[in-house]
Design a protein around this motif. Structure first.
Motif, PDB file in Angstrom:
ATOM      1  N   GLY A  66     -96.664   8.891  81.795  1.00  0.00           N
ATOM      2  CA  GLY A  66     -97.128   7.564  82.161  1.00  0.00           C
ATOM      3  C   GLY A  66     -98.590   7.401  81.805  1.00  0.00           C
ATOM      4  N   TYR A  67     -98.928   6.272  81.214  1.00  0.00           N
ATOM      5  CA  TYR A  67    -100.312   5.945  80.881  1.00  0.00           C
ATOM      6  C   TYR A  67    -100.642   4.555  81.416  1.00  0.00           C
ATOM      7  CZ  TYR A  67    -101.250   9.633  77.385  1.00  0.00           C
ATOM      8  OH  TYR A  67    -101.484  10.823  76.746  1.00  0.00           O
ATOM      9  N   TRP A  68    -101.868   4.388  81.889  1.00  0.00           N
ATOM     10  CA  TRP A  68    -102.365   3.064  82.206  1.00  0.00           C
ATOM     11  C   TRP A  68    -103.880   3.042  82.095  1.00  0.00           C
ATOM     12  CZ3 TRP A  68    -100.859   6.688  85.649  1.00  0.00           C
ATOM     13  CH2 TRP A  68    -101.640   6.926  86.784  1.00  0.00           C
ATOM     14  N   GLY A  69    -104.414   1.826  81.889  1.00  0.00           N
ATOM     15  CA  GLY A  69    -105.852   1.676  81.762  1.00  0.00           C
ATOM     16  C   GLY A  69    -106.319   1.338  80.362  1.00  0.00           C
ATOM     17  N   ASN A  70    -105.406   1.326  79.401  1.00  0.00           N
ATOM     18  CA  ASN A  70    -105.757   0.967  78.026  1.00  0.00           C
ATOM     19  C   ASN A  70    -104.894  -0.206  77.587  1.00  0.00           C
ATOM     20  OD1 ASN A  70    -107.202   1.136  75.685  1.00  0.00           O
ATOM     21  ND2 ASN A  70    -106.647   3.244  75.212  1.00  0.00           N
ATOM     22  N   ASP A  71    -105.239  -0.818  76.450  1.00  0.00           N
ATOM     23  CA  ASP A  71    -104.473  -1.974  76.001  1.00  0.00           C
ATOM     24  C   ASP A  71    -103.415  -1.627  74.963  1.00  0.00           C
ATOM     25  OD1 ASP A  71    -106.198  -1.399  73.962  1.00  0.00           O
ATOM     26  OD2 ASP A  71    -107.221  -3.337  73.950  1.00  0.00           O
ATOM     27  N   ALA A  72    -103.440  -0.397  74.421  1.00  0.00           N
ATOM     28  CA  ALA A  72    -102.442   0.016  73.437  1.00  0.00           C
ATOM     29  C   ALA A  72    -102.360   1.537  73.399  1.00  0.00           C
ATOM     30  CB  ALA A  72    -102.772  -0.527  72.051  1.00  0.00           C
ATOM     31  N   TYR A  73    -101.195   2.041  72.958  1.00  0.00           N
ATOM     32  CA  TYR A  73    -100.950   3.483  72.936  1.00  0.00           C
ATOM     33  C   TYR A  73    -100.239   3.841  71.635  1.00  0.00           C
ATOM     34  CZ  TYR A  73    -102.026   2.765  77.819  1.00  0.00           C
ATOM     35  OH  TYR A  73    -102.661   2.394  78.984  1.00  0.00           O
ATOM     36  N   LYS A  74    -100.604   5.017  71.093  1.00  0.00           N
ATOM     37  CA  LYS A  74    -100.073   5.441  69.801  1.00  0.00           C
ATOM     38  C   LYS A  74     -98.997   6.510  69.965  1.00  0.00           C
ATOM     39  CE  LYS A  74    -104.324   4.468  67.231  1.00  0.00           C
ATOM     40  NZ  LYS A  74    -105.405   5.046  66.380  1.00  0.00           N
ATOM     41  N   PHE A  75     -97.983   6.433  69.108  1.00  0.00           N
ATOM     42  CA  PHE A  75     -96.873   7.369  69.082  1.00  0.00           C
ATOM     43  C   PHE A  75     -96.733   7.934  67.668  1.00  0.00           C
ATOM     44  CE2 PHE A  75     -96.138   4.383  72.431  1.00  0.00           C
ATOM     45  CZ  PHE A  75     -95.511   5.076  73.446  1.00  0.00           C
ATOM     46  N   GLN A  76     -96.447   9.231  67.566  1.00  0.00           N
ATOM     47  CA  GLN A  76     -96.182   9.843  66.266  1.00  0.00           C
ATOM     48  C   GLN A  76     -95.060  10.860  66.422  1.00  0.00           C
ATOM     49  OE1 GLN A  76     -99.329  12.125  64.406  1.00  0.00           O
ATOM     50  NE2 GLN A  76     -98.440  11.827  62.370  1.00  0.00           N
ATOM     51  N   ALA A  77     -94.007  10.693  65.646  1.00  0.00           N
ATOM     52  CA  ALA A  77     -92.849  11.583  65.729  1.00  0.00           C
ATOM     53  C   ALA A  77     -93.065  12.834  64.896  1.00  0.00           C
ATOM     54  CB  ALA A  77     -91.599  10.851  65.252  1.00  0.00           C
ATOM     55  N   GLU A  78     -92.720  13.984  65.460  1.00  0.00           N
ATOM     56  CA  GLU A  78     -92.740  15.244  64.700  1.00  0.00           C
ATOM     57  C   GLU A  78     -91.392  15.499  64.040  1.00  0.00           C
ATOM     58  OE1 GLU A  78     -94.368  18.618  66.655  1.00  0.00           O
ATOM     59  OE2 GLU A  78     -96.022  17.502  67.585  1.00  0.00           O
ATOM     60  N   VAL A  79     -90.313  15.103  64.724  1.00  0.00           N
ATOM     61  CA  VAL A  79     -88.957  15.141  64.172  1.00  0.00           C
ATOM     62  C   VAL A  79     -88.330  13.790  64.515  1.00  0.00           C
ATOM     63  CG1 VAL A  79     -88.778  17.652  64.481  1.00  0.00           C
ATOM     64  CG2 VAL A  79     -87.940  16.123  66.270  1.00  0.00           C
ATOM     65  N   LYS A  80     -87.114  13.548  64.041  1.00  0.00           N
ATOM     66  CA  LYS A  80     -86.450  12.300  64.399  1.00  0.00           C
ATOM     67  C   LYS A  80     -86.342  12.218  65.916  1.00  0.00           C
ATOM     68  CE  LYS A  80     -82.442   9.377  63.538  1.00  0.00           C
ATOM     69  NZ  LYS A  80     -81.149   9.206  62.831  1.00  0.00           N
ATOM     70  N   SER A  81     -86.780  11.090  66.475  1.00  0.00           N
ATOM     71  CA  SER A  81     -86.914  10.984  67.923  1.00  0.00           C
ATOM     72  C   SER A  81     -86.410   9.628  68.420  1.00  0.00           C
ATOM     73  CB  SER A  81     -88.374  11.151  68.344  1.00  0.00           C
ATOM     74  OG  SER A  81     -88.874  12.406  67.936  1.00  0.00           O
ATOM     75  N   GLU A  82     -85.763   9.662  69.597  1.00  0.00           N
ATOM     76  CA  GLU A  82     -85.320   8.445  70.280  1.00  0.00           C
ATOM     77  C   GLU A  82     -86.166   8.270  71.533  1.00  0.00           C
ATOM     78  OE1 GLU A  82     -80.760   7.769  70.027  1.00  0.00           O
ATOM     79  OE2 GLU A  82     -81.074   9.932  70.228  1.00  0.00           O
ATOM     80  N   LEU A  83     -86.720   7.079  71.704  1.00  0.00           N
ATOM     81  CA  LEU A  83     -87.737   6.839  72.718  1.00  0.00           C
ATOM     82  C   LEU A  83     -87.428   5.580  73.509  1.00  0.00           C
ATOM     83  CD1 LEU A  83     -90.711   7.400  73.799  1.00  0.00           C
ATOM     84  CD2 LEU A  83     -91.475   5.899  71.933  1.00  0.00           C
ATOM     85  N   LEU A  84     -87.688   5.646  74.819  1.00  0.00           N
ATOM     86  CA  LEU A  84     -87.646   4.474  75.683  1.00  0.00           C
ATOM     87  C   LEU A  84     -89.025   4.299  76.297  1.00  0.00           C
ATOM     88  CD1 LEU A  84     -86.278   2.208  77.387  1.00  0.00           C
ATOM     89  CD2 LEU A  84     -85.684   3.995  79.053  1.00  0.00           C
ATOM     90  N   VAL A  85     -89.610   3.115  76.136  1.00  0.00           N
ATOM     91  CA  VAL A  85     -90.885   2.781  76.758  1.00  0.00           C
ATOM     92  C   VAL A  85     -90.646   1.692  77.803  1.00  0.00           C
ATOM     93  CG1 VAL A  85     -93.192   1.826  76.437  1.00  0.00           C
ATOM     94  CG2 VAL A  85     -92.284   3.464  74.775  1.00  0.00           C
ATOM     95  N   ILE A  86     -91.052   1.957  79.035  1.00  0.00           N
ATOM     96  CA  ILE A  86     -90.922   0.990  80.119  1.00  0.00           C
ATOM     97  C   ILE A  86     -92.331   0.568  80.533  1.00  0.00           C
ATOM     98  CG2 ILE A  86     -90.028   0.580  82.449  1.00  0.00           C
ATOM     99  CD1 ILE A  86     -88.110   2.941  81.989  1.00  0.00           C
ATOM    100  N   GLU A  87     -92.632  -0.708  80.343  1.00  0.00           N
ATOM    101  CA  GLU A  87     -93.935  -1.251  80.730  1.00  0.00           C
ATOM    102  C   GLU A  87     -93.796  -2.006  82.043  1.00  0.00           C
ATOM    103  OE1 GLU A  87     -97.020  -4.779  79.433  1.00  0.00           O
ATOM    104  OE2 GLU A  87     -95.686  -3.946  77.885  1.00  0.00           O
ATOM    105  N   VAL A  88     -94.645  -1.661  83.012  1.00  0.00           N
ATOM    106  CA  VAL A  88     -94.549  -2.261  84.349  1.00  0.00           C
ATOM    107  C   VAL A  88     -95.924  -2.568  84.916  1.00  0.00           C
ATOM    108  CG1 VAL A  88     -92.334  -1.220  84.997  1.00  0.00           C
ATOM    109  CG2 VAL A  88     -94.463   0.053  85.361  1.00  0.00           C
ATOM    110  N   PRO A  89     -95.996  -3.514  85.874  1.00  0.00           N
ATOM    111  CA  PRO A  89     -97.242  -3.708  86.617  1.00  0.00           C
ATOM    112  C   PRO A  89     -97.562  -2.463  87.426  1.00  0.00           C
ATOM    113  CG  PRO A  89     -95.727  -5.554  86.954  1.00  0.00           C
ATOM    114  CD  PRO A  89     -94.948  -4.479  86.283  1.00  0.00           C
ATOM    115  N   MET A  90     -98.842  -2.102  87.478  1.00  0.00           N
ATOM    116  CA  MET A  90     -99.245  -0.917  88.214  1.00  0.00           C
ATOM    117  C   MET A  90     -99.664  -1.232  89.646  1.00  0.00           C
ATOM    118  SD  MET A  90     -98.532   1.431  86.157  1.00  0.00           S
ATOM    119  CE  MET A  90     -99.193   2.823  87.085  1.00  0.00           C
ATOM    120  N   LYS A  91     -99.795  -2.521  89.979  1.00  0.00           N
ATOM    121  CA  LYS A  91    -100.184  -2.927  91.329  1.00  0.00           C
ATOM    122  C   LYS A  91     -99.067  -3.711  91.968  1.00  0.00           C
ATOM    123  CE  LYS A  91    -105.118  -3.166  90.160  1.00  0.00           C
ATOM    124  NZ  LYS A  91    -106.322  -4.003  90.111  1.00  0.00           N
TER     125      LYS A  91
END
Length: 245
Positions: A220-245
């Motif tokens: 989990g990350y919070w406090g920034n406006d964008a986040y970077k992802f880089q795959a090392e092998v073929k990867s399946e990803l789920l990103v859930i964005e939610v309010p932190m307050k």
């Protein structure tokens, strides 16, 4: 939890290794919990902002969850393989297949059941609970099929309060899927400054900012406006964005 100082913000990080998830096995159900659930409780893993539950459930053939109630919760089901048979008190009676995303707004109160539709093969699905934005709404159900081609090396939004191509949720929450080829890089921008992301790696190996994730790890990350992802092998990803307050 780590706090990472950048030129613009104080970025917070919380790692959720797959090995630290709660685990229960009832014979018919083999489940791993990212957050405290049922008989498993961890004081540091009760929620991530509005994200309350992320269960990785494997259900034996013809078995499942009998009719039970829910109230004031947004419940999302994402089959990873297999099929679920769903019934609820809104009158819905159908099948949730691999490639589908289902959401149920429990609202003022709903009864439902979920069973493995197959009498031969197991079903594996993610069961995710989000705290609602508005309590007591009329219960509702929605389901949609999303093609894998729509998330190859890009984010495919499948749950959103504003995107008409996604299924609607009673919260400022967004679910995005991506299938990344080796070496592929993506950036995810949050919708507002008080939102965080919970990145759950379904399969493969990739880096989120400075954190390497392997199968079923999450961060989990919070406090920034964008986040970077880089795959090392073929990867399946789920990103859930939610309010932190």
């Amino acid at each position: 939890m780590e706090t990472l100082n950048t030129n613009r913000n104080s970025v917070h990080k919380k790692l959720h290794p797959a090995s630290e998830r709660g685990h229960v096995n009832f014979g018919w159900l083999d489940s791993h919990h990212s957050f405290s659930f049922g008989q498993w409780y961890h004081p540091e893993k009760t929620n991530f902002g509005a994200l309350r539950v992320l269960n990785d459930d494997i259900v034996e053939p013809s078995m499942g969850f009998g009719t039970h109630p829910h109230q004031n919760m947004e419940i999302v089901s994402i089959p990873l393989f297999g099929e679920l048979a769903h019934k609820d008190s809104t009158g819905t009676n159908g099948i949730i297949r691999t490639g589908d995303v289902q959401i149920m707004s429990a609202g003022s109160g709903i009864l439902h059941s979920e069973f493995n539709h197959s009498n031969e093969k197991k079903v594996n699905f993610l069961q995710i609970w989000i705290l609602p934005k508005v309590a007591g709404i009329e219960p509702r159900y929605a389901q949609k099929t999303f093609t894998e081609a729509g998330r190859i090396n890009k984010f495919q939004t499948v749950v959103s309060p504003i995107d008409e191509e996604a299924i609607w949720i009673n919260q400022d929450a967004y679910f995005s899927l991506a299938t990344l080829d080796p070496g592929k890089e993506l950036s995810y921008a949050v919708h507002s400054p008080d939102q965080g992301i919970f990145a759950f790696l379904i399969s493969g190996k990739l880096k989120v900012e400075d954190t390497v994730l392997e199968r079923r790890d999450a961060v989990g990350y919070w406090g920034n406006d964008a986040y970077k992802f880089q795959a090392e092998v073929k990867s399946e990803l789920l990103v859930i964005e939610v309010p932190m307050k």
